[in-house]
Write a protein that holds these residues in place. Structure first.
Motif, PDB file in Angstrom:
ATOM      1  N   GLY A 332       0.889  -1.161   0.023  1.00 36.61           N
ATOM      2  CA  GLY A 332      -0.057  -0.060   0.052  1.00 36.61           C
ATOM      3  C   GLY A 332       0.856   1.070   0.067  1.00 36.61           C
ATOM      4  O   GLY A 332       0.584   2.159  -0.616  1.00 36.61           O
ATOM      5  N   PHE A 333       1.954   1.283   0.763  1.00 29.99           N
ATOM      6  CA  PHE A 333       2.663   2.455   0.938  1.00 29.99           C
ATOM      7  C   PHE A 333       3.692   2.300  -0.539  1.00 29.99           C
ATOM      8  O   PHE A 333       3.969   3.340  -0.973  1.00 29.99           O
ATOM      9  N   GLY A 334       3.914   1.281  -0.988  1.00 30.26           N
ATOM     10  CA  GLY A 334       4.583   1.078  -2.185  1.00 30.26           C
ATOM     11  C   GLY A 334       3.987   1.671  -3.344  1.00 30.26           C
ATOM     12  O   GLY A 334       4.515   2.288  -4.356  1.00 30.26           O
ATOM     13  N   ILE A 335       2.468   1.722  -3.640  1.00 29.63           N
ATOM     14  CA  ILE A 335       1.865   2.121  -4.532  1.00 29.63           C
ATOM     15  C   ILE A 335       2.095   3.877  -4.656  1.00 29.63           C
ATOM     16  O   ILE A 335       2.336   4.430  -5.665  1.00 29.63           O
ATOM     17  N   LEU A 336       2.108   4.318  -3.223  1.00 30.76           N
ATOM     18  CA  LEU A 336       2.456   5.931  -3.290  1.00 30.76           C
ATOM     19  C   LEU A 336       4.097   6.017  -3.770  1.00 30.76           C
ATOM     20  O   LEU A 336       4.434   6.962  -4.523  1.00 30.76           O
ATOM     21  N   VAL A 337       4.797   5.264  -3.337  1.00 29.91           N
ATOM     22  CA  VAL A 337       6.375   5.486  -3.638  1.00 29.91           C
ATOM     23  C   VAL A 337       6.500   5.258  -5.231  1.00 29.91           C
ATOM     24  O   VAL A 337       7.045   5.978  -5.960  1.00 29.91           O
ATOM     25  N   CYS A 338       5.721   4.491  -5.941  1.00 25.45           N
ATOM     26  CA  CYS A 338       5.926   4.196  -7.488  1.00 25.45           C
ATOM     27  C   CYS A 338       5.274   5.179  -8.063  1.00 25.45           C
ATOM     28  O   CYS A 338       5.903   5.490  -9.146  1.00 25.45           O
ATOM     29  N   TYR A 339       4.289   5.880  -7.786  1.00 33.12           N
ATOM     30  CA  TYR A 339       3.658   7.017  -8.497  1.00 33.12           C
ATOM     31  C   TYR A 339       4.576   8.149  -8.424  1.00 33.12           C
ATOM     32  O   TYR A 339       5.041   9.082  -8.960  1.00 33.12           O
ATOM     33  N   GLY A 340       5.092   8.305  -7.132  1.00 29.08           N
ATOM     34  CA  GLY A 340       6.143   9.396  -6.668  1.00 29.08           C
ATOM     35  C   GLY A 340       7.305   9.307  -7.778  1.00 29.08           C
ATOM     36  O   GLY A 340       7.884  10.367  -8.154  1.00 29.08           O
ATOM     37  N   LEU A 341       7.748   8.074  -7.558  1.00 35.14           N
ATOM     38  CA  LEU A 341       9.083   7.826  -8.502  1.00 35.14           C
ATOM     39  C   LEU A 341       8.688   7.950 -10.045  1.00 35.14           C
ATOM     40  O   LEU A 341       9.584   8.568 -10.739  1.00 35.14           O
ATOM     41  N   ASN A 342       7.692   7.635 -10.438  1.00 36.55           N
ATOM     42  CA  ASN A 342       7.337   7.775 -11.893  1.00 36.55           C
ATOM     43  C   ASN A 342       7.288   9.449 -12.038  1.00 36.55           C
ATOM     44  O   ASN A 342       7.924   9.762 -13.072  1.00 36.55           O
TER      45      ASN A 342
END
Length: 393
Positions: A332-342
């Motif tokens: 769940g936190f990783g989804i936020l990380v992947c959008y931020g990194l993108n």
């Protein structure tokens, strides 16, 4: 075990749990963006170019003498070199050009229909100063009008790529139309010109000698199928035999030029893929260590459960459930990380936006990896006998 009890168990190990969640979140973010970048890099490399890449060789040439870099000596040097190259067995056509397709060059200008600049102006179009054989070199197909011939040398006649002609003139017949760069006499099939032009498939060709070449010029050579390596090994010597006072670059196939143009995307995709693989491995090791340590700590609890009739399958499920819940929270936190990194990567390179299904797919991949990593510690927990509970009471 209920979700409430699992969460209470995780909160008793705040630091370890927080580090594991952070690791899972970063891993998911890297996996998602590496998959996106790998897909984008593959599309860039495999997209149609309108060119027979394996049959095209390119080489940069620059006369060392300043006098030979300007007219009229320049034309004489290029003519001698072209004659030598075209005489090579296996060479189908060769031409000198101010810049080559695919590569980013500096020979771009705006193009518009005369008297209709406001409606038709195209900001950045690569233009090619070259000879009449360029169409044979490129393998271009005639769409409308005619190709340039030797009679068009140093005239204002130009040939456009099909996509540029449609942009300028829509459904009108482009032949005979006047532009700020000359009169259109022909339209050819599209080829990949420059990725940073107004459109990669825009191009304008004119038959004219280059006035001066302070940065050199390029030879494009079309070879017979299967002859590229043979011609490649001889090309430098042949060019120098026609004129020894020149600097010559590396002979490259056009597919090598393409790969070089997209090197940053390919390299970053490879780097992220390696990092993602390492992060997945580290996440599995961490999940294994976390589950193994927890299984050892909960021997008394497992023993009591076994003494009260809990099956091995139930104990196995309890241990795995904690890993699954931890992974789900980390994802769940990783989804936020992947959008931020993108978003961060999109500022410096070309990368697609994250589709909704990809983080979900990556979450499933993460769950599978964590399950494999925690399976052995979970199996250890199931081997605790009911007698363990009575020994520790």
């Amino acid at each position: 075990m209920s979700v409430h009890l699992i969460i209470k168990s995780l909160l008793r190990r705040k630091v370890v749990t927080a580090l594991l969640l952070l690791q899972l979140a970063v891993t998911l973010g890297l996996v998602v963006n590496s998959l996106l970048l790998a897909g984008a890099a593959r599309q860039l490399v495999e997209q149609p170019t309108g060119l027979e890449l394996e049959q095209l060789l390119t080489v940069w040439v620059k006369p060392t003498s300043a006098a030979m870099r300007t007219q009229p000596a320049l034309s004489e040097v290029i003519t001698r070199q072209l004659a030598a190259v075209r005489a090579m067995p296996g060479v189908e056509a060769a031409e000198a050009v101010n810049q080559i397709p695919l590569r980013q060059g500096g020979s771009n200008r705006n193009v518009f229909e005369t008297d209709r600049q406001d409606e038709t102006d195209v900001d950045s179009v690569p233009y090619y100063n070259t000879g009449a054989q360029i169409f044979q070199v490129l393998g271009s197909k005639l769409v409308a009008g005619r190709l340039l011939t030797e009679l068009d040398l140093n005239t204002t006649n130009v040939v456009l790529t099909d996509k540029l002609a449609k942009q300028l003139f829509a459904e009108q017949n482009p032949i005979g139309k006047s532009t700020n760069n000359g009169t259109v006499v022909g339209v050819i099939s599209d080829f990949y010109s420059q990725r940073y032009a107004s459109d990669p498939f825009y191009g304008l060709i004119q038959h004219s000698f280059m006035d001066r070449v302070e940065r050199g010029y390029q030879f494009m050579v079309r070879v017979a199928p299967g002859q590229s390596e043979t011609i490649r090994s001889q090309l430098t010597d042949v060019i120098r035999s026609a004129e020894p006072e020149v600097d010559i670059g590396t002979v490259m196939r056009m597919n090598e030029n393409r790969d070089d143009v997209f090197r940053s995307e390919i390299g970053l995709a490879t780097l992220l893929a390696i990092l993602s693989g390492l992060m997945l491995l580290v996440a599995m090791i961490s999940a294994y260590s976390h589950a193994h340590f927890h299984a050892l700590q909960m021997q008394q609890e497992v023993g009591i459960k076994r003494a009260l009739g809990a099956s091995k399958a139930r104990v196995l499920l309890d241990v795995l459930s904690e890993s699954w819940l931890t992974t789900a929270i980390g994802a769940g936190f990783g989804i936020l990380v992947c959008y931020g990194l993108n978003i961060s990567l999109a500022k410096v390179i070309s990368i697609p936006a994250v589709p909704l299904w990809l983080p979900l797919l990556a979450t499933v991949l993460l769950l599978v990896c964590v399950t494999l990593a925690t399976w052995y510690p979970a199996r250890i927990a199931t081997r605790i006998s009911p007698a363990t509970a009575t020994k520790t009471l």
